[in-house]
Design an enzyme around this catalytic site. Sequence first.
Site, PDB file in Angstrom:
ATOM      1  CD  GLU A 152      -2.913   1.152   2.309  1.00  0.00           C
ATOM      2  OE1 GLU A 152      -3.872   1.942   2.244  1.00  0.00           O
ATOM      3  OE2 GLU A 152      -2.758   0.335   3.235  1.00  0.00           O
ATOM      4  CG  HIS A 211      -8.176   0.925   0.733  1.00  0.00           C
ATOM      5  ND1 HIS A 211      -7.262   0.823   1.763  1.00  0.00           N
ATOM      6  CD2 HIS A 211      -8.977  -0.164   0.870  1.00  0.00           C
ATOM      7  CE1 HIS A 211      -7.479  -0.276   2.459  1.00  0.00           C
ATOM      8  NE2 HIS A 211      -8.521  -0.887   1.930  1.00  0.00           N
ATOM      9  CD  GLU A 246      -8.339   1.909   4.955  1.00  0.00           C
ATOM     10  OE1 GLU A 246      -7.649   1.160   5.661  1.00  0.00           O
ATOM     11  OE2 GLU A 246      -7.836   2.729   4.159  1.00  0.00           O
TER      12      GLU A 246
END
Length: 286
Positions: A152, A211, A246
């Site tokens: 990420e 995300h 998220e």
Amino acid sequence: MNNKIGIHYGSFVSHWDDDQMPLISKVKSMGFDLLEFGALYLKNMSDENIAAFKDEAAKNDLALTLSLGMSPAEDIGSPDKMKREAGLTVLKDIAKAMSKAGISDCSGIVHGAWNGKIDSLEEKKEYWKNSVVSMKEASRTFEDLGVYFNIEVVNRFENFLINNCDEALSYISEVDSPNLGIHLDTFHMNIEEDSMVTAIIKSIEHLRYFHIGENNRKFPGLGSMPWKIIFETLKAMNYDKPITMEPFVKPGGEVGSAVSLYREIMDLSDYDAQIVQSLNFVRNLM
């Protein structure tokens, strides 16, 4: 776009190790296709509980994926050999649990430490070198088991190693494993990238997870994020992997502290309904 739309379990729990089995039917009833739950939660399950979790997801026709933020004590880039070895053990154990659970992807800060800190740019070079060497070893396990780990790209305040798409691409190139992908997040991209569109285009060959969250981590549709152009870019690049909400809007508990949320940023009296409203907003963009 036929992407699975998911939600991160941190939207519902106060502590990272809270029971996550009830979330399967809950998020399915809200209209989601996928639940992103805790990698460490899975790692610590017995084989019997893994089978039960897998069966519950199948019963609800819900896809599963994993979220992971390595701790400073398990940093595979650390100069401390014991910390690197601890991190490698965690990654390999999670990969084995994923194979048992039939879960293909684990995304997050898998390449270093969530909220880990250094004092200089020179230190970063050492952490980078160590992390690449460690990830090369871990990736052999990923490849053997047929699972994927996705690094990420996060903001500089949560990790110092990989803060933009270019750094992620360099890291991916150095590790050189087909089972290592990239995970982009609009909240972090909004802080670090010159252009979110350019980042998506550059990373698309390796992009396995995406995300979505507003500039202030509210639900999509409640902030200033340029959603139309983000989704137009994903569509133009034929991105067909999961898109997962998220939001972090609940202060308190271990989760609120971990994301540095110490104020009420929105009215939470109709929380579930607001999540469903955001889900509908996202589906209308597709």
